[in-house]
Design an enzyme around this catalytic site. Structure first.
Site, PDB file in Angstrom:
ATOM      1  N   CYS A 181       0.845  -1.203   0.000  1.00 60.48           N
ATOM      2  CA  CYS A 181       0.000   0.000   0.000  1.00 60.48           C
ATOM      3  C   CYS A 181       0.878   1.250   0.000  1.00 60.48           C
ATOM      4  O   CYS A 181       1.575   1.508   0.983  1.00 60.48           O
ATOM      5  CB  CYS A 181      -0.917   0.021   1.214  1.00 60.48           C
ATOM      6  SG  CYS A 181      -1.992   1.487   1.278  1.00 60.48           S
TER       7      CYS A 181
ATOM      8  N   CYS B 119      -3.706   0.804   5.886  1.00 59.95           N
ATOM      9  CA  CYS B 119      -3.028  -0.502   5.884  1.00 59.95           C
ATOM     10  C   CYS B 119      -1.868  -0.472   6.865  1.00 59.95           C
ATOM     11  O   CYS B 119      -0.751  -0.075   6.522  1.00 59.95           O
ATOM     12  CB  CYS B 119      -2.532  -0.848   4.479  1.00 59.95           C
ATOM     13  SG  CYS B 119      -3.846  -1.081   3.263  1.00 59.95           S
TER      14      CYS B 119
ATOM     15  N   CYS C 235      -4.712   2.441  -2.555  1.00 60.87           N
ATOM     16  CA  CYS C 235      -4.793   1.398  -1.532  1.00 60.87           C
ATOM     17  C   CYS C 235      -5.286   0.097  -2.176  1.00 60.87           C
ATOM     18  O   CYS C 235      -6.232   0.111  -2.969  1.00 60.87           O
ATOM     19  CB  CYS C 235      -5.741   1.832  -0.417  1.00 60.87           C
ATOM     20  SG  CYS C 235      -5.994   0.573   0.854  1.00 60.87           S
TER      21      CYS C 235
ATOM     22  N   GLN D 239     -21.015  -6.298   6.017  1.00 60.13           N
ATOM     23  CA  GLN D 239     -19.616  -6.644   6.256  1.00 60.13           C
ATOM     24  C   GLN D 239     -18.747  -6.177   5.091  1.00 60.13           C
ATOM     25  O   GLN D 239     -19.082  -6.392   3.926  1.00 60.13           O
ATOM     26  CB  GLN D 239     -19.466  -8.156   6.442  1.00 60.13           C
ATOM     27  CG  GLN D 239     -20.154  -8.696   7.686  1.00 60.13           C
ATOM     28  CD  GLN D 239     -19.471  -8.275   8.979  1.00 60.13           C
ATOM     29  OE1 GLN D 239     -18.326  -7.828   8.986  1.00 60.13           O
ATOM     30  NE2 GLN D 239     -20.181  -8.426  10.083  1.00 60.13           N
TER      31      GLN D 239
ATOM     32  N   TYR E  51     -28.500  -6.553  17.882  1.00 59.76           N
ATOM     33  CA  TYR E  51     -27.735  -5.747  16.929  1.00 59.76           C
ATOM     34  C   TYR E  51     -27.775  -6.465  15.577  1.00 59.76           C
ATOM     35  O   TYR E  51     -26.761  -6.713  14.940  1.00 59.76           O
ATOM     36  CB  TYR E  51     -26.282  -5.546  17.383  1.00 59.76           C
ATOM     37  CG  TYR E  51     -26.116  -5.052  18.797  1.00 59.76           C
ATOM     38  CD1 TYR E  51     -26.190  -3.693  19.089  1.00 59.76           C
ATOM     39  CD2 TYR E  51     -25.877  -5.948  19.843  1.00 59.76           C
ATOM     40  CE1 TYR E  51     -26.035  -3.240  20.400  1.00 59.76           C
ATOM     41  CE2 TYR E  51     -25.718  -5.505  21.146  1.00 59.76           C
ATOM     42  CZ  TYR E  51     -25.792  -4.150  21.422  1.00 59.76           C
ATOM     43  OH  TYR E  51     -25.632  -3.701  22.714  1.00 59.76           O
TER      44      TYR E  51
ATOM     45  N   GLU F 283     -32.637  -4.203  16.377  1.00 58.96           N
ATOM     46  CA  GLU F 283     -31.638  -3.382  15.674  1.00 58.96           C
ATOM     47  C   GLU F 283     -32.110  -1.934  15.710  1.00 58.96           C
ATOM     48  O   GLU F 283     -33.287  -1.660  15.438  1.00 58.96           O
ATOM     49  CB  GLU F 283     -31.470  -3.862  14.232  1.00 58.96           C
ATOM     50  CG  GLU F 283     -30.777  -2.909  13.296  1.00 58.96           C
ATOM     51  CD  GLU F 283     -29.355  -2.598  13.715  1.00 58.96           C
ATOM     52  OE1 GLU F 283     -28.996  -1.400  13.726  1.00 58.96           O
ATOM     53  OE2 GLU F 283     -28.598  -3.550  14.019  1.00 58.96           O
TER      54      GLU F 283
ATOM     55  N   ASP G 170     -23.900  -9.081  17.800  1.00 59.30           N
ATOM     56  CA  ASP G 170     -22.839  -8.509  16.963  1.00 59.30           C
ATOM     57  C   ASP G 170     -22.845  -6.990  17.199  1.00 59.30           C
ATOM     58  O   ASP G 170     -23.275  -6.217  16.349  1.00 59.30           O
ATOM     59  CB  ASP G 170     -23.085  -8.837  15.489  1.00 59.30           C
ATOM     60  CG  ASP G 170     -21.932  -8.407  14.593  1.00 59.30           C
ATOM     61  OD1 ASP G 170     -20.897  -7.959  15.124  1.00 59.30           O
ATOM     62  OD2 ASP G 170     -22.068  -8.512  13.358  1.00 59.30           O
TER      63      ASP G 170
ATOM     64  N   CYS H  44     -15.304  -6.850  16.782  1.00 60.81           N
ATOM     65  CA  CYS H  44     -14.218  -6.454  15.880  1.00 60.81           C
ATOM     66  C   CYS H  44     -13.164  -5.615  16.578  1.00 60.81           C
ATOM     67  O   CYS H  44     -12.241  -5.103  15.929  1.00 60.81           O
ATOM     68  CB  CYS H  44     -14.773  -5.696  14.667  1.00 60.81           C
ATOM     69  SG  CYS H  44     -15.677  -4.195  15.100  1.00 60.81           S
TER      70      CYS H  44
END
Length: 460
Positions: free
Chosen positions: A74, A85, A162, A294, A323, A347, A391, A418
């Site tokens: 990158c 990155c 990128c 995603q 969620y 949600e 999630d 995440c």
């Protein structure tokens, strides 16, 4: 203490830290160094020094290279560049090992969990398809050029080289002129159709949105001595006072930018229909191109398969999906419990709920509601689901949600996160409520970055 900004010195890099850097020490202070690998001897330039126990730096010369180092893939994210990155200069295997070390350390330090971690690639690697990201958010500079924010800055870098986006995602974008100060959302959907949506200029953000691809701000455990504002003599330290005022001003500006960026904004569809089509387990969704999905082209299917495998559901069972977004997990759970069972989902994003309900019309035993998870949980009475899937956003579920959820005594909880620190905090809360961690998988859902996705199965 002397301000180290723009000074250079040599350090030997230690282990990776949570946030895309390696930890080093120099003259009694901690240095968070980007663009280096553990064990390397590097020359660094200090990029940020707020006078506390740590500072931030870039590795500008590699004096003794790691065997895991490769030419950076990158050109946008090197020293002084964007935050897209973090580890594009390491082999894919080394990147996954760095992430595994970070996840293991966060689990050990925050949740008291000692566990060997393996970070797995998601099927359909970037090497196979030439890129993994199907959704990109760009900012537009004052000259109408699309780009990304410089790391920890509102400055726009008008360079789109990128390697993350899937082929074709950014074709022609650099050659066009866009509305100065606007954001661009680009999505390549499951049918290969590209959608480009322009979000109007946020009024109170100075024309610049929040940095979705840059680095994250310091977490509490990185702040060191930033709060100290006195010398040993007891008199105020003028530099600390100035830094404190600057930090307060920066926080106010950052909060204003975030609020303006997250506020509802007018959308103009410039290419495609603005309705992205996606497929998971043979089911079709049509959803807003600016809504959540995603980013990795294979992630939704991967996580859905794991949820189905771990759920342990049978015909007639009750399951919750919190969620839930557009109901990807709810659909898999509904197939398992059948029409004699029930899947309840919550949600807060109303657009996602509307899109999900449209996709799940053939599953009337799914009840997908638009509501805050905290409030939804408070209205569930004495219901006891067999399994709950969560999630949550990057900040995690938190104590209020975990406490309310575990009071319903589900047999199994599948938690997805995440952010390793937030993930570990939530796991610690579950354990305190009497649950044990029985399965854990981690995925390289964001190749070349420091981000990693973790899934945990907890059982009573």
């Amino acid at each position: 203490m002397t301000d180290w900004r723009n000074t250079t010195f040599e350090v030997r890099l230690g282990p990776p830290g949570h946030g895309g850097f390696c930890v080093a020490r120099h003259d009694g202070r901690v240095v968070f160094v980007r663009h280096g690998l553990p064990g390397e001897l590097v020359r660094v330039r200090v990029t940020e020094d707020r006078g506390g126990s740590f500072c931030r730096a870039d590795a500008i010369d590699i004096l003794e290279a790691s065997g895991d180092r490769v030419p950076a893939t990158c050109p946008v994210s090197g020293p002084g560049g964007a935050g897209c990155c973090d580890f594009s200069f390491a082999t894919p295997a080394a990147q996954r090992e760095l992430k595994a070390m970070v996840v293991a350390e966060q689990l050990r330090r925050i949740a008291g969990v000692e566990r060997d971690i393996t970070v797995e690639p998601i099927t359909g690697s970037a090497d196979e398809i030439g890129g993994w990201r199907t959704r990109v958010r760009l900012v537009v500079d004052a000259q109408g050029r699309a780009g990304v924010h410089r790391l920890r800055s509102t400055e726009v870098i008008a360079d789109l080289r990128c390697p993350q986006p899937v082929p074709g995602a950014l074709d022609g974008v650099a050659e066009q002129s866009w509305t100065p100060g606007a954001d661009l959302v680009i999505a390549v959907d499951g049918d290969g159709v590209r959608h480009i949506v322009e979000l109007e200029v946020p009024v109170s953000a100075g024309g610049l949105g929040d940095d979705r691809r840059g680095g994250e701000r310091p977490r509490s455990n990185e702040r060191g001595g930033e709060r100290r504002g006195r010398r040993d003599s007891g008199r105020p330290d003028p530099r600390a006072l100035r830094n404190g005022a600057a930090q307060a001003s920066e926080r106010r500006s950052a909060s204003a930018r975030r609020a303006a960026t997250l506020a509802p904004r007018e959308e103009s569809v410039l290419e495609g229909s603005g309705r992205a089509v996606e497929y998971v387990a043979g089911r079709r969704w049509a959803l807003s191109a600016t809504g959540f999905w995603q980013a990795h082209h294979g992630a939704a299917q991967c996580y859905s398969d794991i949820v189905a495998d771990w759920s342990g559901l049978g015909s007639g069972d009750l399951a919750w999906d919190l969620y839930s977004g557009a109901g990807v997990f709810a659909a898999r759970l509904a197939e398992q419990v059948g029409p004699d069972g029930s899947v309840l989902a919550a949600e807060s994003a109303r657009v996602a709920v509307a899109d999900g309900n449209a996709a799940l019309l053939d599953l009337p035993w799914v009840d997908l509601r638009a509501d805050r998870v905290e409030r939804w949980l408070s209205e569930q009475g004495s219901a006891a689901p067999e399994v709950v899937v969560l999630d949550p956003p990057r900040t995690g579920a938190g104590k209020e949600v975990v406490s309310a959820l575990t009071e319903h005594d589900p047999a199994r909880i599948i938690h997805i996160g995440c952010d390793p620190a937030a993930f570990a905090r939530d796991l610690g809360l579950y354990q305190s409520a009497g649950y044990r961690l029985t399965r854990l998988r981690a995925f390289d859902a964001f190749p070349a970055t420091h981000h990693v996705e973790c899934l945990a199965l907890l059982e009573r």
